[in-house]
Design an enzyme around this catalytic site. Structure first.
Site, short mmCIF file in Angstrom:
data_model
loop_
_atom_site.label_atom_id
_atom_site.label_comp_id
_atom_site.label_asym_id
_atom_site.label_seq_id
_atom_site.Cartn_x
_atom_site.Cartn_y
_atom_site.Cartn_z
CG HIS A 287 -0.19 0.01 2.53
ND1 HIS A 287 0.35 1.16 3.08
CD2 HIS A 287 0.11 -0.98 3.39
CE1 HIS A 287 0.94 0.87 4.21
NE2 HIS A 287 0.82 -0.42 4.43
CD GLU B 224 0.98 -4.90 8.53
OE1 GLU B 224 1.47 -6.03 8.31
OE2 GLU B 224 1.53 -3.83 8.20
#
Length: 228
Positions: free
Chosen positions: A11, A92
C-alpha cells in the site's frame, strides 16, 4: 491456467507511516492513505501497466482501508473489473489493539522486535510472523486452486502489506527463517513481480528484493548440512 505474472504491491504511504501516534486514536485497519500515498499507489499502477500493457487481471486485496484505497488508485490505471476479491488472509500483522494504549511506545516495540527477531516476536494477545505465515499459506492454497480454473486471467495483482509480502515470498520460495530475517520491507507503493517460466512451469522472482547485509539480532542456529 497459470497466470503469466504475479504482482505484489505494498500500500501507499498511510497516516500511520507519517505519525505513529495516530495508532492511539484510530484502529490500524482504518488508517487511510496520505496524498503522497495515493500518488504512490497510482504510480504502482503505471509501473505495472508498462510491464503488461495488455491482458486480463485478477485482483486480491487486503480488507484494510489503506490497501483498498491503493487498489482504487491502481485500478484507475489498469482498469477496474469484476475479477476482484477481498481476502482477509493477506491483511497486516495484527497487534490486537495494543497500539491504542497511549503509554505504548511504538518505536520501542520496533527496537525490541529487531533485537529478538521478527519471525517469532509476539506482543501479548497479538500475532507474530509465524501466525501470518500460516494464513498466507492457506491463501496460497486458494490461489493455486484458482489457477486451475478455465479462462483464469493472465495476471494476478495482490495488494497487501510489507510484512505480509515478505512472508508470501518466504512461503512461496521456501525461505528459511534466517533468510526471511534478511529481507527488507518493501517501500510504500513498491511492486514485486514474479513471472512464469514457460519451460519449468515455475515462477521466477524478477524484482531484486532489498536485503540487509546481516540480521539485526545475533540469534541464529548455525549448523552444517550434511550432503546426501
Amino acid at each position: 491456467m497459470k497466470p503469466k505474472n504475479i504482482f505484489l504491491i505494498r500500500h501507499g504511504q498511510s497516516e500511520g507511516n507519517v505519525d505513529k501516534k495516530i495508532y492511539h486514536t484510530k484502529p490500524d485497519y482504518a488508517l487511510e492513505l496520505t496524498e503522497l500515498g495515493r500518488q504512490q499507489a497510482f504510480d504502482a499502477g503505471v509501473e505495472i501497466k508498462v510491464e503488461i500493457p495488455t491482458g486480463t487481471i485478477q485482483y486480491y486485496v487486503s480488507p484494510y482501508w489503506r490497501t483498498r484505497q491503493t487498489f482504487q488508485e491502481v485500478s484507475k490505471v489498469l482498469g477496474y473489473c469484476d475479477n476482484f476479491r477481498e481476502d482477509c488472509r493477506i491483511r497486516e500483522q495484527e497487534w490486537a489493539g495494543r497500539l491504542r494504549d497511549p503509554s505504548t511506545d511504538y518505536n520501542a516495540i520496533e527496537e525490541e522486535r529487531d533485537s529478538f527477531g521478527h519471525f517469532y516476536y509476539r506482543i501479548n494477545g497479538a500475532e507474530n510472523c509465524a501466525d501470518v505465515f500460516d494464513r498466507v499459506s492457506d491463501f496460497l492454497n486458494t490461489l493455486h486452486r484458482d489457477f486451475t480454473k478455465d479462462h483464469y486471467p493472465d495476471n494476478v495483482v495482490i495488494v497487501s502489506h510489507g510484512m505480509t509480502m515478505r512472508l508470501f515470498l518466504m512461503r512461496w520460495y521456501h525461505y528459511s527463517v534466517e533468510e526471511f530475517e534478511l529481507l527488507a520491507n518493501p517501500k510504500n507503493g513498491e511492486v514485486w513481480r514474479m513471472s512464469l517460466n514457460e519451460n519449468s512451469g515455475k515462477y521466477e522472482l524478477v524484482t531484486e528484493i532489498r536485503k540487509y547485509e546481516s540480521r539485526k539480532h545475533p540469534w541464529q542456529f548455525n549448523w552444517e548440512k550434511k550432503s546426501t
